[in-house]
Design a protein around this motif. Structure first.
Motif, PDB file in Angstrom:
ATOM      1  N   THR A 130       0.871  -1.088   0.072  1.00 26.72           N
ATOM      2  CA  THR A 130      -0.015  -0.132  -0.047  1.00 26.72           C
ATOM      3  C   THR A 130       0.865   1.194   0.156  1.00 26.72           C
ATOM      4  O   THR A 130       1.944   1.104  -0.239  1.00 26.72           O
ATOM      5  CB  THR A 130      -1.102   0.094   1.181  1.00 26.72           C
ATOM      6  N   THR A 132       1.046   5.628   1.318  1.00 23.51           N
ATOM      7  CA  THR A 132       0.451   6.840   2.265  1.00 23.51           C
ATOM      8  C   THR A 132      -0.906   7.316   1.327  1.00 23.51           C
ATOM      9  O   THR A 132      -0.619   7.562   0.058  1.00 23.51           O
ATOM     10  CB  THR A 132       1.611   8.018   2.390  1.00 23.51           C
ATOM     11  N   GLY A 133      -1.911   7.458   2.106  1.00 24.44           N
ATOM     12  CA  GLY A 133      -2.981   8.164   1.539  1.00 24.44           C
ATOM     13  C   GLY A 133      -3.656   9.303   2.336  1.00 24.44           C
ATOM     14  O   GLY A 133      -3.240   9.609   3.325  1.00 24.44           O
ATOM     15  N   THR A 161       4.205   7.097   8.062  1.00 23.58           N
ATOM     16  CA  THR A 161       3.272   8.072   7.301  1.00 23.58           C
ATOM     17  C   THR A 161       3.798   9.205   8.072  1.00 23.58           C
ATOM     18  O   THR A 161       3.646  10.190   6.946  1.00 23.58           O
ATOM     19  CB  THR A 161       1.771   7.633   7.803  1.00 23.58           C
ATOM     20  N   THR A 200      -4.500  11.267   7.544  1.00 23.17           N
ATOM     21  CA  THR A 200      -3.392  10.377   6.528  1.00 23.17           C
ATOM     22  C   THR A 200      -3.041   9.013   7.523  1.00 23.17           C
ATOM     23  O   THR A 200      -2.865   9.300   8.371  1.00 23.17           O
ATOM     24  CB  THR A 200      -2.261  11.251   6.364  1.00 23.17           C
ATOM     25  N   ASP A 202      -1.799   4.562   5.771  1.00 22.13           N
ATOM     26  CA  ASP A 202      -1.674   3.740   4.672  1.00 22.13           C
ATOM     27  C   ASP A 202      -3.008   3.905   4.105  1.00 22.13           C
ATOM     28  O   ASP A 202      -4.253   3.816   4.680  1.00 22.13           O
ATOM     29  CB  ASP A 202      -1.390   2.392   5.005  1.00 22.13           C
ATOM     30  N   LYS A 203      -3.220   4.036   2.845  1.00 16.44           N
ATOM     31  CA  LYS A 203      -4.321   4.321   2.056  1.00 16.44           C
ATOM     32  C   LYS A 203      -5.489   3.199   2.267  1.00 16.44           C
ATOM     33  O   LYS A 203      -6.666   3.454   2.150  1.00 16.44           O
ATOM     34  CB  LYS A 203      -3.897   4.486   0.533  1.00 16.44           C
ATOM     35  N   LEU A 206      -7.981   3.823   5.019  1.00 11.15           N
ATOM     36  CA  LEU A 206      -8.978   4.833   5.040  1.00 11.15           C
ATOM     37  C   LEU A 206     -10.247   4.510   4.519  1.00 11.15           C
ATOM     38  O   LEU A 206     -11.117   5.095   5.093  1.00 11.15           O
ATOM     39  CB  LEU A 206      -8.390   5.933   4.053  1.00 11.15           C
ATOM     40  N   LEU A 222     -11.125  10.047  -0.644  1.00 11.04           N
ATOM     41  CA  LEU A 222      -9.935   9.546  -0.720  1.00 11.04           C
ATOM     42  C   LEU A 222      -8.985  10.356  -1.873  1.00 11.04           C
ATOM     43  O   LEU A 222      -9.685  10.426  -3.192  1.00 11.04           O
ATOM     44  CB  LEU A 222      -9.594   8.276  -1.000  1.00 11.04           C
ATOM     45  N   ILE A 226      -0.992   7.355  -4.483  1.00 13.74           N
ATOM     46  CA  ILE A 226      -0.577   6.724  -3.561  1.00 13.74           C
ATOM     47  C   ILE A 226       1.065   7.316  -3.495  1.00 13.74           C
ATOM     48  O   ILE A 226       1.766   7.613  -4.702  1.00 13.74           O
ATOM     49  CB  ILE A 226      -0.333   5.000  -3.616  1.00 13.74           C
TER      50      ILE A 226
END
Length: 345
Positions: A130, A132-133, A161, A200, A202-203, A206, A222, A226
């Motif tokens: 994955t 950062t989102g 993150t 924020t 890990d995407k 979310l 979102l 990424i």
């Protein structure tokens, strides 16, 4: 001192001595022996991350990473339920594995060079890719990272993150105010109540926040893209190759089972296959279990009781789940993904 209290203290002392014994095994570099003596795997997991790890109202744990803990227990004991889950915050997770409080971390841990070296960890193959989102409110009109210039952003301390956001914003010449909160529920609540403009993580984490923690999920979006590499992997202490090998090959077994078409639904009939790779995987031939210090049908137990990688993924992130996620990079290498199980012969 009354007799009841004295008896209670004696029992506590006995428990502490027993725990010290298995901890000594683990610290001496024989975690597998400690696990067998204890009769269960101690697995460090996230306190509550939708899809990955969370307890229900009766304290029963479920989730993607929880299932990989069950897979280790299935390999060692032939019983996937012989595992105890230890909820760890982002600050607690590394001291817990270093001290021997847990045998393995399956807690949204990103494999990095500094963690591999300075923290004395060994990482098994990544089980989830994955990055950062950012989750934002649709009403704010934020469509890209650049629109977050000057924003307050909620994040967890001690996470990759936190570092990634600093790099992302510095590279773009943007400013932001970090709102750093250790407790996951308080962190999410801070975003939901408007204390920060964006959350924020890990995407992959979310969508669960949006689905379960916001009053109107459709009011939150979102951001596309990424913004970092976050290979999530199980981690063990350095200096214990036997235990590291087992955790590593438990991971590969789930990949290989999917590639060979061996599923939780058909594993019993597949034991009759004349394919030597399937026979080796399921322990019909060979002595891979002996080499790893576990029963020769260790991988059969994993698939039978927990499933192959696809079984596990679809159980928690499939289209019919509340946290539906496309597999993207979490496909087998034969399907254009990054999951590649090493040969088991």
């Amino acid at each position: 001192m009354n007799q009841t209290r004295a008896t209670g203290l004696s029992v506590l002392a006995a428990l502490l001595l027993a725990g010290a014994g298995t901890a000594a095994f683990a610290q001496s570099g024989d975690t597998l022996a400690a696990v067998k003596e204890r009769g269960e795997v101690l697995c460090g997991v996230h306190p509550a991350r939708h899809g990955f790890a969370a307890p229900d109202s009766q304290g029963k744990w479920s989730g993607f990473e929880v299932d990989f803990c069950h897979a280790i227990a299935a390999a060692v004991f032939g019983d996937a339920n012989k595992v105890r889950f230890v909820a760890l915050s982002s600050q607690q997770r590394f001291p817990a594995i270093q001290s021997g409080e847990v045998d393995v971390l399956a807690r949204n841990v990103t494999a990095t060079l500094s963690r591999d070296t300075a923290l004395g960890l060994n990482f098994a193959p990544p089980i989830f890719y994955t990055g950062t989102g950012f989750l934002v409110r649709a009403a704010d009109g934020i469509e890209k990272v650049e629109d977050l210039d000057g924003a307050a952003i909620c994040m967890a301390p001690g996470s990759t993150t936190e570092r990634n956001v600093a790099q992302i914003f510095a590279a773009r010449g943007l400013s932001y105010t970090p709102v750093v909160i250790e407790n996951n529920k308080q962190l999410v609540d801070a975003y939901v109540t408007g204390r920060c403009d964006a959350l924020t993580k890990d995407k992959a984490a979310l969508p669960g926040v949006r689905a379960f923690d916001t009053e109107v999920p459709g009011d939150h979006v979102l951001l596309p893209g990424i913004y970092s590499k976050e290979p999530l992997a199980m981690a063990v202490r350095q200096g214990d190759d036997k235990w590291y090998d087992l955790v590593k090959w438990v991971t590969y077994a789930t990949f290989n089972a999917e590639e060979l078409g061996v599923t939780q639904a058909n594993v019993d009939e597949m034991k009759a296959s004349d394919d030597p790779d399937i026979q080796t995987l399921l322990g019909v031939i060979g002595d891979n279990g002996t080499k790893l210090g576990v029963p020769n049908d260790w991988a059969y137990a994993i698939v039978k009781q927990v499933g192959n990688y696809e079984d596990i993924y679809m159980r928690h992130f499939g289209p019919d789940t509340p946290v539906a996620l496309d597999r993207d990079q979490n496909q087998l290498w034969t399907e254009g993904g990054l999951l590649y199980g090493f040969p088991m012969h």
